[in-house]
Write a protein that holds these residues in place. Structure first.
Motif, PDB file in Angstrom:
ATOM      1  N   TRP A 128      -1.168   4.854  -1.560  1.00  0.00           N
ATOM      2  CA  TRP A 128      -2.839   4.282  -1.902  1.00  0.00           C
ATOM      3  C   TRP A 128      -2.938   4.092   0.117  1.00  0.00           C
ATOM      4  O   TRP A 128      -2.376   3.124   0.153  1.00  0.00           O
ATOM      5  CB  TRP A 128      -2.878   3.118  -2.536  1.00  0.00           C
ATOM      6  N   GLN A 129      -3.957   4.922   0.747  1.00  0.00           N
ATOM      7  CA  GLN A 129      -3.709   4.653   1.462  1.00  0.00           C
ATOM      8  C   GLN A 129      -2.576   4.610   2.828  1.00  0.00           C
ATOM      9  O   GLN A 129      -1.987   3.534   3.756  1.00  0.00           O
ATOM     10  CB  GLN A 129      -4.601   3.592   2.002  1.00  0.00           C
ATOM     11  N   TRP A 140      -0.186   7.051  -5.919  1.00  0.00           N
ATOM     12  CA  TRP A 140      -1.162   6.253  -7.326  1.00  0.00           C
ATOM     13  C   TRP A 140      -2.300   7.762  -6.511  1.00  0.00           C
ATOM     14  O   TRP A 140      -3.401   8.066  -6.617  1.00  0.00           O
ATOM     15  CB  TRP A 140      -1.113   5.259  -6.837  1.00  0.00           C
ATOM     16  N   ARG A 141      -2.755   6.946  -5.380  1.00  0.00           N
ATOM     17  CA  ARG A 141      -3.574   8.458  -4.186  1.00  0.00           C
ATOM     18  C   ARG A 141      -3.240   9.283  -3.293  1.00  0.00           C
ATOM     19  O   ARG A 141      -2.986   8.738  -1.986  1.00  0.00           O
ATOM     20  CB  ARG A 141      -4.633   7.618  -3.941  1.00  0.00           C
ATOM     21  N   MET A 166       0.922  -1.204  -0.351  1.00  0.00           N
ATOM     22  CA  MET A 166      -0.228  -0.231   0.081  1.00  0.00           C
ATOM     23  C   MET A 166       0.851   1.580  -0.070  1.00  0.00           C
ATOM     24  O   MET A 166       0.921   1.910  -0.729  1.00  0.00           O
ATOM     25  CB  MET A 166      -1.189  -0.007   1.227  1.00  0.00           C
TER      26      MET A 166
END
Length: 134
Positions: free
Chosen positions: A72-73, A131-132, A67
């Motif tokens: 991501w998160q 990515w996020r 992750m």
């Protein structure tokens, strides 16, 4: 010159890649050697905890690093990796908590770097290069 070195996004990326990338190697080693999960389960049982909690190490050393690597998160991933390190220190390294090595370093400096690097990710997040981003 110093202004060119001010790049928070790059610093966060380097932190994510180093902490998560190095932690992931420990997780992959456990996947390749399932006996290590048995040892963790037995150690947990010795502390009066359910041995199935040993599989939580795969969250902290495989899922969470993946992750963080992709961004991501990342804050949650950092929390999972930090929790993993607290449990690892409790189960396997408590006797070294106040020890120094022969060269003067803390006996748990590697575990400390993983733990505090993961905590830094909790507070810093992923940065823009993710990515996020969070």
């Amino acid at each position: 010159m110093l202004h060119a070195l001010h790049n928070d996004a790059l610093g966060k990326l380097i932190l994510r890649l180093s902490v998560a990338g190095l932690m992931l190697l420990h997780g992959v080693a456990k996947l390749l050697n399932p006996g290590s999960l048995t040892w963790i389960g037995d150690t947990l049982a010795g502390q009066g905890l359910p041995s199935f909690l040993a599989y939580g190490v795969l969250l902290g050393e495989v899922v969470a690093p993946l992750m963080a690597l992709i961004g991501w998160q990342t804050r949650i991933a950092g929390l999972l990796m930090a929790a993993n390190m607290v449990v690892a220190i409790f189960l396997a390294h408590m006797h070294q908590l106040t020890e120094l090595t022969s060269s003067g370093g803390w006996a748990l400096e590697l575990q400390g770097l993983y733990l505090f690097g993961a905590v830094a990710l909790v507070f810093l997040g992923s940065g823009r290069m993710a990515w996020r981003p969070d």
